[in-house]
Motif scaffolding. Structure first.
Motif, mmCIF file in Angstrom:
data_model
loop_
_atom_site.group_PDB
_atom_site.id
_atom_site.type_symbol
_atom_site.label_atom_id
_atom_site.label_comp_id
_atom_site.label_asym_id
_atom_site.label_seq_id
_atom_site.Cartn_x
_atom_site.Cartn_y
_atom_site.Cartn_z
ATOM 1 N N UNK A 12 0.944 -1.055 -0.003
ATOM 2 C CA UNK A 12 0.039 0.101 0.054
ATOM 3 C C UNK A 12 0.604 1.353 -0.041
ATOM 4 N N UNK A 13 0.412 2.323 -0.225
ATOM 5 C CA UNK A 13 1.068 3.828 -0.392
ATOM 6 C C UNK A 13 2.017 3.558 -1.444
ATOM 7 N N UNK A 14 1.393 3.040 -2.570
ATOM 8 C CA UNK A 14 2.269 2.877 -3.448
ATOM 9 C C UNK A 14 1.499 2.622 -4.805
ATOM 10 N N UNK A 15 1.705 3.224 -6.056
ATOM 11 C CA UNK A 15 0.860 2.983 -6.940
ATOM 12 C C UNK A 15 0.332 1.472 -7.646
ATOM 13 N N UNK A 16 1.333 0.553 -7.065
ATOM 14 C CA UNK A 16 1.016 -0.705 -7.366
ATOM 15 C C UNK A 16 -0.056 -1.601 -6.570
ATOM 16 N N UNK A 17 -0.333 -0.755 -5.482
ATOM 17 C CA UNK A 17 -1.450 -1.280 -4.495
ATOM 18 C C UNK A 17 -2.633 -1.689 -5.337
ATOM 19 N N UNK A 18 -3.038 -2.824 -4.753
ATOM 20 C CA UNK A 18 -4.119 -3.691 -5.684
ATOM 21 C C UNK A 18 -5.008 -4.600 -4.603
ATOM 22 N N UNK A 19 -6.188 -4.823 -5.057
ATOM 23 C CA UNK A 19 -7.132 -5.754 -4.482
ATOM 24 C C UNK A 19 -7.834 -6.188 -5.605
ATOM 25 N N UNK A 20 -8.006 -7.779 -5.752
ATOM 26 C CA UNK A 20 -8.701 -8.170 -6.888
ATOM 27 C C UNK A 20 -10.175 -7.807 -6.563
ATOM 28 N N UNK A 21 -10.649 -7.494 -7.885
ATOM 29 C CA UNK A 21 -11.781 -6.937 -8.035
ATOM 30 C C UNK A 21 -13.181 -7.810 -7.414
ATOM 31 N N UNK A 22 -13.004 -9.330 -7.351
ATOM 32 C CA UNK A 22 -13.839 -10.017 -6.596
ATOM 33 C C UNK A 22 -13.759 -9.820 -4.978
ATOM 34 N N UNK A 23 -12.664 -9.611 -4.446
ATOM 35 C CA UNK A 23 -12.295 -9.381 -3.184
ATOM 36 C C UNK A 23 -12.904 -7.950 -2.845
ATOM 37 N N UNK A 24 -12.687 -6.809 -3.541
ATOM 38 C CA UNK A 24 -13.501 -5.665 -3.231
ATOM 39 C C UNK A 24 -15.062 -5.843 -3.261
ATOM 40 N N UNK A 25 -15.664 -6.803 -4.129
ATOM 41 C CA UNK A 25 -17.172 -6.953 -4.086
ATOM 42 C C UNK A 25 -17.496 -7.605 -2.781
ATOM 43 N N UNK A 26 -16.542 -8.789 -2.571
ATOM 44 C CA UNK A 26 -16.764 -9.381 -1.053
ATOM 45 C C UNK A 26 -17.118 -8.390 -0.150
ATOM 46 N N UNK A 27 -16.136 -7.414 -0.055
ATOM 47 C CA UNK A 27 -15.972 -6.582 0.917
ATOM 48 C C UNK A 27 -17.095 -5.746 1.222
ATOM 49 N N UNK A 28 -17.493 -5.368 -0.071
ATOM 50 C CA UNK A 28 -18.733 -4.326 -0.098
ATOM 51 C C UNK A 28 -19.882 -5.010 0.472
ATOM 52 N N UNK A 29 -20.098 -6.357 0.122
ATOM 53 C CA UNK A 29 -21.061 -6.935 0.588
ATOM 54 C C UNK A 29 -21.056 -7.087 1.964
ATOM 55 N N UNK A 30 -19.882 -7.580 2.675
ATOM 56 C CA UNK A 30 -19.897 -7.840 4.117
ATOM 57 C C UNK A 30 -20.135 -6.559 4.743
ATOM 58 N N UNK A 31 -19.380 -5.509 4.390
ATOM 59 C CA UNK A 31 -19.964 -4.098 5.005
ATOM 60 C C UNK A 31 -21.411 -3.966 4.900
ATOM 61 N N UNK A 32 -22.206 -3.965 3.847
ATOM 62 C CA UNK A 32 -23.494 -3.763 3.958
ATOM 63 C C UNK A 32 -24.472 -4.869 4.875
ATOM 64 N N UNK A 33 -23.880 -6.012 4.848
ATOM 65 C CA UNK A 33 -24.633 -6.865 5.946
ATOM 66 C C UNK A 33 -24.307 -6.629 7.396
ATOM 67 N N UNK A 34 -22.905 -6.252 7.637
ATOM 68 C CA UNK A 34 -22.575 -5.420 8.811
ATOM 69 C C UNK A 34 -23.357 -4.391 9.473
#
Length: 418
Positions: free
Chosen positions: A380-402
């Motif tokens: 992180x704190x670097x332009x190559x910072x990345x997360x798989x899009x499917x993992x971003x999708x999981x995290x949005x759904x988890x936050x929503x349920x939470x």
């Protein structure tokens, strides 16, 4: 009430839109109190204008969007849209935009059981002036305006003047604490910024709290002498003592299950032909348990004294900064586990080494928990910072349920604990 659902694909698309708007080939450039940051804020406000929410900027420059609920007790979802220079596309802003998507879902369903508030904290990173968590520490009451007013950026501009240019009076910033009046719980989603979840093959984790930190400058004082004519047993080598400590703090960390880092080393006279007369190193120690953190510090101090004697040097310590470990709320951690299992099938609990705005909110006495999304390569704190899009999708759904579970918790008994 009409059932609705979040659209993680829209969050991913908006993250890319923000990246295109405020980044370049070197990465994100949304440094707080700059025009690019203000442009990002205007972009976010335009998104919020499509919803039945009120939007305001508080005395510390934090941006609040409020969706009224059946109860005035409020669930806060927070993040930060500012970045470090040449930063990644997800740090901070992923939560802000995930929170926006949850606000859309709840607005589409009608009136939520409690009020929902999205907050974009001002200057989480501290990248320009060196003071991290500025907006959230004003909110928690832990900001001392006088101690930071004269901090300067690389161009010599004072913090107090940079804030004034954005319409913020630093000396009135702590008045934003009034925003906490009806806050019953706080949720924050963030990329992990480390390798743990990736190493375990997990998309999402639940954060139990943030590490306590002890940060010191340690100066060893010896004697400058000629590098050629001074026998090894006659030297008073300040670097020798510092080097020994630099290795020992690694073993201290291993013994206690914490982390210790020597991040800088300055020698004097600093020339190749002289034994080092003075060596100053910086030590950063972190642990989730206060007793273990104190033990790590004591062992480092004892080791420094021992190595100073061995190298015939003096040693002095100066505390740079300290913060206690901040555990998150056990009920909300349990709800985070429930939400994560429901979406991802499994869950892992982990502490946060980096500090986040959530730490300041917890310090304000508001029940708090964080969710981490896996970071590729732990970078992180670097332009190559990345997360798989499917993992971003999981995290949005988890936050929503939470968020839904936490609203039920607030209605049931959470409000009585605030």
């Amino acid at each position: 009430m009409t059932a609705a659902s979040v659209d993680p694909a829209r969050t991913i698309a908006e993250l890319k839109e923000l990246r295109a708007l405020t980044g370049n080939e070197d990465g994100a450039q949304r440094v707080a109190w700059t025009e690019t940051w203000a442009e990002a804020r205007a972009w976010l406000k335009a998104k919020l204008a499509e919803l039945p929410v009120t939007v305001e900027t508080d005395e510390a420059g934090n941006l609040w969007a409020t969706l009224p609920g059946a109860s005035e007790q409020a669930l806060l979802i927070g993040g930060h849209i500012d970045s470090v220079p040449n930063g990644g596309w997800l740090d901070g802003c992923m939560n802000t935009l995930a929170g926006l998507e949850i606000m859309r879902r709840m607005a589409a369903e009608g009136t939520p059981p409690v009020t929902l508030r999205l907050v974009d904290w001002a200057d989480e990173e501290g990248a320009r002036f060196g003071r991290s968590l500025l907006g959230s520490s004003a909110f928690s009451g832990n900001l001392d305006p006088a101690s930071v007013a004269d901090l300067r950026d690389k161009d010599g501009l004072r913090l107090v003047d940079a804030l004034a240019a954005q319409g913020v009076d630093l000396y009135q910033a702590k008045a934003c604490g009034g925003q906490a009046a009806k806050a019953a719980a706080y949720l924050e989603l963030h990329i992990e910024q480390g390798p743990v979840l990736e190493s375990m093959g997990l998309p999402v984790g639940v954060v139990i709290g943030t590490f306590g930190v002890e940060r010191h400058a340690i100066t060893f004082t010896g004697q400058a002498a000629h590098a050629g004519s001074t026998p090894m047993d006659k030297r008073r080598d300040a670097f020798g003592a510092a080097a020994k400590l630099g290795l020992e703090i690694r073993e201290i960390a291993k013994r206690h299950g914490g982390v210790c880092t020597v991040g800088s080393c300055i020698t004097k006279p600093g020339i190749v032909t002289a034994v080092v007369a003075e060596c100053t190193i910086t030590l950063d120690q972190r642990h989730m348990e206060a007793a273990s953190l104190a033990a790590m510090l004591q062992e480092a101090q004892d080791a420094a004294e021992r190595f100073a004697v061995e190298e015939k040097c003096g040693v002095a310590w100066e505390r740079i900064w300290q913060i206690e470990p901040i555990p998150f709320h056990p009920d909300l951690i349990a709800l985070g586990e429930e939400a994560t299992r429901a979406i991802c099938g499994t869950v892992h609990l982990l502490p946060s080494g980096p500090l986040h705005d959530a730490a300041e909110v917890a310090r304000a006495g508001i029940p708090t928990v964080m969710i981490f999304s896996q970071s590729l390569y732990g970078i992180s704190h670097n332009k190559i910072e990345d997360t798989r899009e499917e993992d971003i999708a999981y995290s949005v759904q988890v936050l929503d349920r939470l968020a839904s579970l936490t609203m039920q918790w607030i209605v049931g008994h959470g409000a009585k604990e605030v």
